[in-house]
Scaffold this motif. Structure first.
Motif, short mmCIF file in Angstrom:
data_model
loop_
_atom_site.label_atom_id
_atom_site.label_comp_id
_atom_site.label_asym_id
_atom_site.label_seq_id
_atom_site.Cartn_x
_atom_site.Cartn_y
_atom_site.Cartn_z
N VAL A 185 0.95 -1.21 -0.06
CA VAL A 185 0.13 -0.23 -0.06
C VAL A 185 1.13 1.08 0.01
CG1 VAL A 185 -1.59 1.41 1.14
CG2 VAL A 185 -1.71 -1.18 1.43
N PRO A 186 0.84 2.04 -0.96
CA PRO A 186 1.55 3.25 -0.86
C PRO A 186 1.41 4.16 0.25
CG PRO A 186 -0.18 3.45 -2.69
CD PRO A 186 -0.09 2.32 -2.18
N LEU A 187 2.41 4.40 1.08
CA LEU A 187 2.35 5.13 2.28
C LEU A 187 3.48 6.20 1.93
CD1 LEU A 187 2.07 2.18 4.98
CD2 LEU A 187 0.12 3.59 4.04
N ARG A 188 3.57 7.03 2.94
CA ARG A 188 4.72 8.13 2.94
C ARG A 188 5.35 8.26 4.48
NH1 ARG A 188 5.86 10.92 -1.37
NH2 ARG A 188 4.58 10.86 -3.11
N ASP A 189 6.49 8.63 4.36
CA ASP A 189 7.67 8.62 5.81
C ASP A 189 6.84 10.11 6.12
OD1 ASP A 189 9.44 10.24 7.22
OD2 ASP A 189 10.16 8.04 7.32
N VAL B 242 1.62 3.90 11.80
CA VAL B 242 0.81 4.35 10.68
C VAL B 242 -0.20 5.12 11.37
CG1 VAL B 242 -0.59 3.73 8.91
CG2 VAL B 242 1.18 2.31 9.45
N ASN B 243 -0.26 6.36 11.15
CA ASN B 243 -1.22 7.52 11.40
C ASN B 243 -2.74 7.04 10.93
OD1 ASN B 243 -2.49 9.53 12.43
ND2 ASN B 243 -1.11 11.08 11.37
N VAL B 244 -3.59 6.93 11.79
CA VAL B 244 -4.86 6.73 11.17
C VAL B 244 -5.83 8.07 11.14
CG1 VAL B 244 -5.14 4.07 12.22
CG2 VAL B 244 -5.93 6.25 14.03
N ASP B 245 -5.20 9.23 11.30
CA ASP B 245 -6.02 10.57 10.98
C ASP B 245 -5.17 11.19 9.61
OD1 ASP B 245 -7.16 12.81 11.33
OD2 ASP B 245 -6.50 13.37 13.30
N PRO B 246 -5.82 10.87 8.59
CA PRO B 246 -5.41 11.38 7.60
C PRO B 246 -5.28 12.93 7.69
CG PRO B 246 -7.15 9.73 6.97
CD PRO B 246 -7.11 10.02 8.30
N SER B 247 -5.99 13.56 8.42
CA SER B 247 -6.12 15.14 8.16
C SER B 247 -4.92 15.68 9.21
CB SER B 247 -7.47 15.48 8.65
OG SER B 247 -7.82 15.30 10.23
N ASP B 248 -4.30 14.74 9.83
CA ASP B 248 -3.30 15.20 10.70
C ASP B 248 -1.92 15.95 9.89
OD1 ASP B 248 -2.03 16.05 13.15
OD2 ASP B 248 -1.54 13.96 13.64
N SER B 249 -1.25 16.48 10.56
CA SER B 249 -0.09 17.22 10.35
C SER B 249 0.85 15.80 10.13
CB SER B 249 0.61 18.30 10.87
OG SER B 249 2.04 18.51 10.83
N PRO B 250 1.53 15.68 9.14
CA PRO B 250 2.66 14.50 9.06
C PRO B 250 3.74 14.84 9.95
CG PRO B 250 1.59 14.94 6.59
CD PRO B 250 1.18 15.87 7.58
N ALA B 251 4.24 16.23 9.95
CA ALA B 251 5.10 16.56 10.56
C ALA B 251 5.07 16.27 12.01
CB ALA B 251 5.69 17.98 10.16
N GLU B 252 3.88 16.88 12.48
CA GLU B 252 3.59 16.82 13.79
C GLU B 252 3.54 15.31 14.35
OE1 GLU B 252 3.37 18.97 16.22
OE2 GLU B 252 3.56 20.88 14.79
N HIS C 71 10.59 7.17 20.56
CA HIS C 71 11.84 6.70 20.39
C HIS C 71 12.24 7.04 19.09
CE1 HIS C 71 15.27 3.95 19.90
NE2 HIS C 71 15.10 3.54 21.18
N PRO C 72 13.43 7.58 19.27
CA PRO C 72 13.99 8.43 18.14
C PRO C 72 14.17 7.50 16.79
CG PRO C 72 15.75 8.19 19.38
CD PRO C 72 14.70 8.04 20.23
N ALA C 73 14.17 6.06 16.80
CA ALA C 73 14.25 5.20 15.73
C ALA C 73 12.81 4.72 15.33
CB ALA C 73 15.11 3.87 16.19
N PHE C 74 11.84 4.92 15.90
CA PHE C 74 10.55 4.74 15.32
C PHE C 74 10.16 5.33 14.14
CE2 PHE C 74 8.26 3.09 19.71
CZ PHE C 74 9.28 2.12 19.98
N GLN C 75 9.57 4.72 13.09
CA GLN C 75 9.19 5.37 12.14
C GLN C 75 7.70 5.91 11.91
OE1 GLN C 75 10.01 1.93 9.89
NE2 GLN C 75 11.90 2.31 9.15
#
Length: 212
Positions: A61-65, A120-130, A139-143
């Protein structure tokens, strides 16, 4: 008899030293200690969660970092074990509790390089950076991965997740931790939010040795 033949007759080849009883005991002790040290690794296997046999291959499924905006997918993570959790930044209790527990378990397991936690963010309206900053506070290693609404619907279907507008909180969603092996197969499922940190850490160590 020639002088050379006489000297050859007097030559003696060095004999192979025979092991002493003390040496044999020392070798035995070292072998025992080595076997004792390796035994936990040889017998280590996951002890918690649900074993998913036969495993299901998770569709791409195409996702984004969420931090960089770069495209990501489950196939792009092949070669490593993924722990996939679904969360959102405004989640009041369950999401932060499980993320904190996963972070403690990851550290307790020695932060194994072959294991990654992807949220994986379940809120598509949320700011990705936030959302990325939120996840990496645990944890800084969490994606942190972001999905638009169609992609979120597809990935939720792959993991049989419920994601919908909440009644007592902004979003209701299934709070499971899903284990994907390096071949992209869904191997294990944790649905118990009361699982202890040490129990997660135990299974993380097993995953780092390729046991599912």
């Amino acid at each position: 008899m020639s002088t050379a033949q006489s000297q050859a007759g007097r030559l003696r080849w060095p004999s192979t030293p025979r092991p002493t009883a003390r040496g044999v005991v020392l070798v035995g002790v070292v072998a025992f200690l080595l076997a004792y040290a390796l035994l936990p690794l040889l017998t280590l296997k996951p002890a918690y969660g649900s074993d998913l046999t036969p495993p299901k291959v998770i569709a791409d499924v195409p996702l984004r970092d969420a931090a960089s905006g770069a495209p990501v997918s489950f196939s792009s993570a092949r070669g490593r074990t993924l722990l996939v959790f679904f969360a959102y930044r405004r989640c009041p209790v369950v999401c932060p509790a499980i993320l904190a527990k996963l972070a403690r378990a990851y550290r307790q397991a020695g932060e194994p390089g072959g294991v990654r936690v992807s949220v994986v963010n379940v809120d598509p309206s949320d700011s990705p950076a936030e959302f990325a900053r939120y996840v990496q506070r645990f944890h800084p290693a969490f994606q942190a991965w972001q999905a638009d609404a169609p992609a979120l619907a597809r990935v939720a279907s792959e993991f049989y997740l419920l994601v919908r507008e909440g009644t007592t909180q902004p979003i209701d969603h299934t709070a499971t931790v899903n284990v994907i092996d390096p071949q992209g197969r869904w191997r294990r499922l944790y649905s118990d939010s009361f699982l202890r940190t040490a129990e997660y850490a135990h299974d993380l160590r097993a995953f780092s040795y390729g046991r599912y």
